[in-house]
Design an enzyme around this catalytic site. Structure first.
Site, PDB file in Angstrom:
ATOM      1  N   ARG A 244       0.842  -1.188   0.000  1.00  0.00           N
ATOM      2  CA  ARG A 244       0.000   0.000   0.000  1.00  0.00           C
ATOM      3  C   ARG A 244       0.882   1.244   0.000  1.00  0.00           C
ATOM      4  O   ARG A 244       1.901   1.296   0.699  1.00  0.00           O
ATOM      5  CB  ARG A 244      -0.919   0.036   1.236  1.00  0.00           C
ATOM      6  CG  ARG A 244      -2.084  -0.928   1.181  1.00  0.00           C
ATOM      7  CD  ARG A 244      -3.103  -0.558   0.101  1.00  0.00           C
ATOM      8  NE  ARG A 244      -4.261  -1.433   0.080  1.00  0.00           N
ATOM      9  CZ  ARG A 244      -4.402  -2.498  -0.716  1.00  0.00           C
ATOM     10  NH1 ARG A 244      -3.432  -2.828  -1.576  1.00  0.00           N
ATOM     11  NH2 ARG A 244      -5.502  -3.220  -0.671  1.00  0.00           N
ATOM     12  N   ASP A 268       4.370  -0.144  -7.199  1.00  0.00           N
ATOM     13  CA  ASP A 268       3.108  -0.555  -7.833  1.00  0.00           C
ATOM     14  C   ASP A 268       1.927   0.113  -7.143  1.00  0.00           C
ATOM     15  O   ASP A 268       0.807   0.031  -7.643  1.00  0.00           O
ATOM     16  CB  ASP A 268       2.969  -2.087  -7.727  1.00  0.00           C
ATOM     17  CG  ASP A 268       1.739  -2.631  -8.441  1.00  0.00           C
ATOM     18  OD1 ASP A 268       1.509  -2.208  -9.600  1.00  0.00           O
ATOM     19  OD2 ASP A 268       1.009  -3.456  -7.866  1.00  0.00           O
ATOM     20  N   GLU A 273      -3.540   6.971  -4.993  1.00  0.00           N
ATOM     21  CA  GLU A 273      -3.595   6.523  -6.390  1.00  0.00           C
ATOM     22  C   GLU A 273      -5.036   6.575  -6.907  1.00  0.00           C
ATOM     23  O   GLU A 273      -5.963   6.380  -6.115  1.00  0.00           O
ATOM     24  CB  GLU A 273      -3.026   5.088  -6.500  1.00  0.00           C
ATOM     25  CG  GLU A 273      -3.798   4.058  -5.703  1.00  0.00           C
ATOM     26  CD  GLU A 273      -3.090   2.700  -5.658  1.00  0.00           C
ATOM     27  OE1 GLU A 273      -1.881   2.649  -5.399  1.00  0.00           O
ATOM     28  OE2 GLU A 273      -3.780   1.698  -5.870  1.00  0.00           O
ATOM     29  N   HIS A 291      -0.711  -0.339  -9.911  1.00  0.00           N
ATOM     30  CA  HIS A 291      -1.352  -1.286  -8.977  1.00  0.00           C
ATOM     31  C   HIS A 291      -1.817  -2.560  -9.709  1.00  0.00           C
ATOM     32  O   HIS A 291      -3.008  -2.843  -9.822  1.00  0.00           O
ATOM     33  CB  HIS A 291      -2.539  -0.625  -8.245  1.00  0.00           C
ATOM     34  CG  HIS A 291      -2.884  -1.324  -6.961  1.00  0.00           C
ATOM     35  ND1 HIS A 291      -3.415  -0.661  -5.870  1.00  0.00           N
ATOM     36  CD2 HIS A 291      -2.780  -2.619  -6.587  1.00  0.00           C
ATOM     37  CE1 HIS A 291      -3.625  -1.527  -4.882  1.00  0.00           C
ATOM     38  NE2 HIS A 291      -3.252  -2.728  -5.305  1.00  0.00           N
TER      39      HIS A 291
HETATM   40  C1  DGY Z   1      -5.636  -6.285  -2.691  1.00  0.00           C
HETATM   41  O1  DGY Z   1      -6.289  -7.308  -2.908  1.00  0.00           O
HETATM   42  O2  DGY Z   1      -5.641  -5.709  -1.595  1.00  0.00           O
HETATM   43  C2  DGY Z   1      -4.857  -5.750  -3.836  1.00  0.00           C
HETATM   44  O3  DGY Z   1      -4.025  -4.708  -3.485  1.00  0.00           O
HETATM   45  C3  DGY Z   1      -5.809  -5.286  -4.904  1.00  0.00           C
HETATM   46  O4  DGY Z   1      -6.556  -4.251  -4.388  1.00  0.00           O
END
Ligand code: DGY
Length: 327
Positions: A244, A268, A273, A291
């Site tokens: 994150r 990523d 974002e 992401h």
């Molecule tokens: C998650 O599953 O948390 C991934 O980051 C996709 O949002």
């Protein structure tokens, strides 16, 4: 078919999902899909939840107190199509006796694969290399420029040794890296893949030629990759983040990339974002992705089915496998 008495259960899906997932939803529920795939406003969500039994959402849609507190009493479960769940006010959901579930496990391998892409992409200059070729700036080949950084045999630290951290460690071993990790508790020996445990994040950092962020976003981890901690890493280290964006302090990371304290980064995920800090775009030593951690058809499909399994278990009166609001 999922029913309550003679009636089909009513489900709201806030986003488009993989076709096989939507087909299962249509077969099993009285479903309201979001065919536009654009985010629903708060007013739209609340209007569409009238009489709804279950909500299937994802980390793109925020279910903070202004949503969870206003949901009609008919809503019994919020299932998120994500492993992360910081976008849902779990405490309030629990207080309102709304179950919340997530989708761990099924995205572990895809996200770990992508983390290795970030490591290699950042270290070997995948972004600038790609741009040189596309923009016809290759020029006269030289033995001394451009150059990237070695990955094999280097020291590698993992922040967060959960499922994804472990899968990253397993892959990094294939590169002969010396592994270190920090998490709240040490994991069982076989799960650490030979990585050395550090009880304090700061104690691990001097051993990190590479640092991979694989922890969840919590009040304790938000902003933990800050100037003070970056200064503990060897000069010229490489940072990657597939977890994150808010775990890093953007000012500190950008400053470190500008000074060379960080040689490169592979990112990523970003705070806020898709509206990322624009300074990242002008840095040549960052490898940026939008992401994509779980973004393969098989993984997205598995996530959708796992979310539906949780909802169906809940309405059968069973404890959903991925219940976040249990005792
Ligand atoms: C998650 O599953 O948390 C991934 O980051 C996709 O949002």
């Amino acid at each position: 078919m999922t029913t309550t008495g003679a009636q089909r259960l009513r489900l709201l899906a806030t986003r488009r999902m993989m076709p096989d997932v939507e087909a299962r939803l249509a077969a099993s529920f009285d479903v309201t899909l979001n065919p536009t795939d654009t985010p629903l406003t708060r007013v739209e969500v609340l209007a569409r939840t009238s009489g709804i039994d279950a909500i299937l959402t994802c980390s793109l849609d925020k279910f903070g107190p202004d949503y969870v507190g206003e949901l009609p009493a008919s809503v019994r479960i919020i299932a998120t199509h994500s492993v992360g769940y910081e976008h849902i006010d779990i405490g309030l959901a629990k207080a309102r006796r709304i179950a919340v579930t997530n989708t761990p496990d099924v995205l572990t391998e895809a996200t770990a694969d992508l983390t290795l892409l970030l490591i290699l992409g950042a270290a070997r200059g995948a972004s600038w290399g790609d741009r040189m070729v596309r923009e016809n700036r290759w020029g006269e080949p030289s033995l001394i420029s451009p150059l990237g950084f070695d990955v094999s045999g280097r020291r590698f630290g993992i922040l967060g040794m959960g499922r994804i951290g472990q899968a990253v460690a397993r892959r990094a071993r294939g590169f002969g890296m010396a592994l270190h990790y920090h998490s709240r508790r040490p994991v069982a020996d076989g799960l650490a893949h030979g990585a050395t445990y550090h009880g304090r994040f700061a104690d691990m950092l001097p051993h990190c030629d590479f640092l991979s962020i694989n922890c969840t976003s919590t009040p304790e981890t938000r902003g933990i990759v800050n100037a003070a901690n970056l200064a503990l890493m060897p000069w010229g280290a490489i940072l990657v983040n597939s977890s994150r964006g808010d775990i890093v302090d953007d000012d500190s990371v950008i400053g470190a990339l500008q000074s060379g304290q960080l040689a490169a980064a592979g990112l990523d995920v970003f705070k806020g974002e898709p509206n990322i800090d624009p300074r990242y775009r002008s840095l040549d030593n960052v490898f940026l992705l939008p992401h994509l951690g779980s973004a393969t058809p098989a993984t997205r499909s598995a996530m959708g089915h796992r979310a539906i399994d949780n909802i169906e278990a809940f309405f059968r009166g069973e404890r959903p496998r991925d219940l976040l609001t249990g005792d």
